[in-house]
Design a protein around this motif. Structure first.
Motif, PDB file in Angstrom:
ATOM      1  N   THR A   1       0.745  -1.226  -0.064  1.00  0.00           N
ATOM      2  CA  THR A   1      -0.011  -0.097   0.058  1.00  0.00           C
ATOM      3  C   THR A   1       0.732   1.169  -0.082  1.00  0.00           C
ATOM      4  O   THR A   1       0.447   2.213  -0.670  1.00  0.00           O
ATOM      5  N   ALA A   2       1.807   1.369   0.769  1.00  0.00           N
ATOM      6  CA  ALA A   2       2.927   2.286   0.847  1.00  0.00           C
ATOM      7  C   ALA A   2       3.275   2.804  -0.557  1.00  0.00           C
ATOM      8  O   ALA A   2       3.499   3.743  -0.811  1.00  0.00           O
ATOM      9  N   VAL A   3       3.777   1.729  -1.344  1.00  0.00           N
ATOM     10  CA  VAL A   3       4.394   1.750  -2.693  1.00  0.00           C
ATOM     11  C   VAL A   3       3.351   2.523  -3.622  1.00  0.00           C
ATOM     12  O   VAL A   3       3.460   3.527  -4.342  1.00  0.00           O
ATOM     13  N   GLN A   4       2.134   2.150  -3.421  1.00  0.00           N
ATOM     14  CA  GLN A   4       1.030   2.793  -4.145  1.00  0.00           C
ATOM     15  C   GLN A   4       0.719   4.010  -3.967  1.00  0.00           C
ATOM     16  O   GLN A   4       0.296   4.895  -4.980  1.00  0.00           O
ATOM     17  N   LEU A   5       1.220   4.576  -2.631  1.00  0.00           N
ATOM     18  CA  LEU A   5       0.591   5.782  -2.192  1.00  0.00           C
ATOM     19  C   LEU A   5       1.657   6.946  -2.683  1.00  0.00           C
ATOM     20  O   LEU A   5       1.411   8.085  -2.576  1.00  0.00           O
ATOM     21  N   ARG A   6       2.821   6.289  -3.197  1.00  0.00           N
ATOM     22  CA  ARG A   6       3.690   7.350  -3.751  1.00  0.00           C
ATOM     23  C   ARG A   6       3.402   7.925  -4.936  1.00  0.00           C
ATOM     24  O   ARG A   6       2.346   7.290  -5.789  1.00  0.00           O
ATOM     25  N   PRO A   7       3.675   9.133  -5.148  1.00  0.00           N
ATOM     26  CA  PRO A   7       3.342   9.884  -6.416  1.00  0.00           C
ATOM     27  C   PRO A   7       3.524   8.953  -7.696  1.00  0.00           C
ATOM     28  O   PRO A   7       4.629   8.468  -7.819  1.00  0.00           O
ATOM     29  N   ALA A   8       2.740   8.876  -8.503  1.00  0.00           N
ATOM     30  CA  ALA A   8       2.602   8.072  -9.802  1.00  0.00           C
ATOM     31  C   ALA A   8       3.681   8.925 -10.936  1.00  0.00           C
ATOM     32  O   ALA A   8       3.169  10.114 -11.060  1.00  0.00           O
ATOM     33  N   ALA A   9       4.534   8.467 -11.639  1.00  0.00           N
ATOM     34  CA  ALA A   9       5.231   9.110 -12.722  1.00  0.00           C
ATOM     35  C   ALA A   9       4.336   9.056 -13.781  1.00  0.00           C
ATOM     36  O   ALA A   9       3.383   8.143 -14.152  1.00  0.00           O
ATOM     37  N   ALA A  10       4.515   9.954 -14.607  1.00  0.00           N
ATOM     38  CA  ALA A  10       3.399  10.006 -15.854  1.00  0.00           C
ATOM     39  C   ALA A  10       3.977   8.938 -16.875  1.00  0.00           C
ATOM     40  O   ALA A  10       5.185   8.965 -17.111  1.00  0.00           O
ATOM     41  N   PRO A  11       3.007   8.256 -17.667  1.00  0.00           N
ATOM     42  CA  PRO A  11       3.417   7.274 -18.371  1.00  0.00           C
ATOM     43  C   PRO A  11       4.088   7.808 -19.780  1.00  0.00           C
ATOM     44  O   PRO A  11       3.940   8.873 -20.149  1.00  0.00           O
ATOM     45  N   THR A  12       4.968   7.053 -20.207  1.00  0.00           N
ATOM     46  CA  THR A  12       5.711   7.546 -21.375  1.00  0.00           C
ATOM     47  C   THR A  12       4.647   7.365 -22.553  1.00  0.00           C
ATOM     48  O   THR A  12       3.758   6.441 -22.654  1.00  0.00           O
TER      49      THR A  12
END
Length: 425
Positions: free
Chosen positions: A407-418
């Motif tokens: 859950t902690a990993v998923q709560l990190r800000p997501a990078a914009a997809p290429t």
């Protein structure tokens, strides 16, 4: 002379995609029937042959380890020869594994028994690859839905399968086999039928057709992407690492708790029928609502649905912590466990698909499946000793940590997809 590849028109591609999903679904019904008939029996059979419940977790360990070992070779085979050859090969290996388990149960030999369970892990490998095969020709807006439909098809066989424990005992008696071996006879027959479905039905091959379409549509001066191993893709792409970690750790939680449930229940006086019903409800949670999670992943976002899945996994573990002595509470926990796994796996797998460009997807998918299975193997291996040391509630408490990490990993800000990851078909 082979014809040069011709790009399929949009209507042709949609029709072919519909047929591919139906064929994959039929294969999953049969494969689910086979694995469902053996699910849970493996732990009991290993404990019986070994003479100790402490060995029971080795069934899930060897099965998931086999899936891990076979996932990358089967992915490479798909890249070279297509999904049809790869899925058929996986089903044949699963048949062989089922027969080895039956022979080892007759001989009372633990090492051959574990080897057979390892080979039977091919059923899991092809099950995992089939969900990715459903995305080869899928439109970007419906990838998660098509993937989830193939996952859902496993429901029929996987829910019925555990309820074949007692018919399996009758079959074993008629064949002069140990009682627990009957489910593996059923598994062998079902996987053989699945092999025929893949061999006959996946023509033309979806992965090869998609590759031909991409080659025809590419600019004349485009340089074809060089084949790259899945681990290199994983190291180079943060989005891929995040998606793979989500799927792997969610699977580890599910395998660890599910694999110990039959041992826990039988240790508290439950019958094989009660165990079978519990596992059936768990498997229903895993697969029955997967189209709902696929639709929500396409509509709401894949990452959001992953977080919903993590919340359900956590709820499952909390129910076990407070109600492990109640069969009803264990059933509720196992259903929540299945639902959480379903949401996390469907949405997480869709994230794996969109993390990289099409030419590198099969390699990444193979590594994702291998790591998912390895995580399950570790979870199964540790679950037995943890169960013996601290009991079922203690096992659930240990798994809370894994859910918290995911859950902690998923709560990190997501990078914009290429652009290549988000726009190509």
């Amino acid at each position: 002379m082979a014809r040069a590849p011709v790009a399929a028109t949009a209507p042709d591609r949609r029709r072919l995609q519909g047929r591919v999903v139906r064929v994959l679904a039929a294969g999953q019904v049969l494969g689910g029937l086979g694995t469902g008939a053996a699910l849970g029996l493996g732990a009991l059979l290993v404990a019986e042959v070994a003479g100790s419940p402490a060995w029971s977790g080795m069934s899930a360990t060897m099965g998931t380890l086999g899936a891990a070992v076979l996932s990358v070779p089967l992915a490479r085979l798909a890249l070279r020869r297509g999904r049809r050859v790869s899925l058929t090969t996986g089903a044949v290996v699963a048949v062989l594994g089922s027969l080895v388990v039956v022979g080892a149960s007759v001989a009372g030999a633990l090492v051959p028994l574990l080897l057979g369970v390892l080979l039977l892990g091919a059923a899991t490998s092809l099950n995992l690859q089939a969900r990715f095969a459903a995305t080869d020709l899928a439109a970007p807006a419906t990838r998660a839905r098509d993937l989830s439909l193939v996952v859902w098809a496993t429901t029929v066989g996987a829910v019925v399968g555990p309820n074949l424990y007692e018919p399996g005992e009758s079959l074993a008696g008629a064949l002069g086999l140990p009682a627990l071996a009957g489910g593996f006879v059923i598994a062998a027959v079902a996987q053989a039928a699945g092999a025929v479905v893949y061999l006959v039905g996946l023509r033309p091959d979806p992965l090869l057709t998609a590759a031909a379409d991409d080659a025809v549509r590419a600019p004349a001066d485009a340089v074809p992407a060089r084949p790259v191993g899945g681990l290199r893709v994983l190291r180079a792409t943060a989005a891929a690492r995040r998606a793979v970690l989500t799927v792997a750790l969610s699977h580890a939680v599910m395998v660890a708790l599910m694999s110990m449930t039959p041992v826990h229940l039988t240790g508290h006086g439950a019958t094989l029928t009660a165990v079978g019903l519990t596992i059936s409800l768990h498997v229903a949670g895993m697969f029955a609502l997967s189209p709902v999670f696929g639709h929500l992943a396409d509509r709401w976002g894949r990452r959001q649905v992953v977080l919903v899945g993590q919340a359900m996994l956590l709820a499952s573990l909390l129910v076990v912590l407070v109600g492990s002595e109640s069969h009803v509470a264990v059933v509720v926990a196992l259903v929540l466990l299945g639902l959480g796994w379903s949401a996390s796996t469907v949405a997480g797998s869709a994230l794996v698909v969109t993390a990289v460009e099409p030419a590198r997807r099969p390699a990444l998918q193979g590594v994702s499946d291998a790591l998912m299975s390895l995580a399950g193997a570790v979870g199964g291996a540790l679950a037995g000793p943890v169960l013996a040391a601290v009991g079922f509630p203690g096992l659930a408490a240990a798994l809370v940590v894994l859910v918290a990490v995911t859950t902690a990993v998923q709560l990190r800000p997501a990078a914009a997809p290429t652009p290549s990851a988000s726009t190509v078909g």
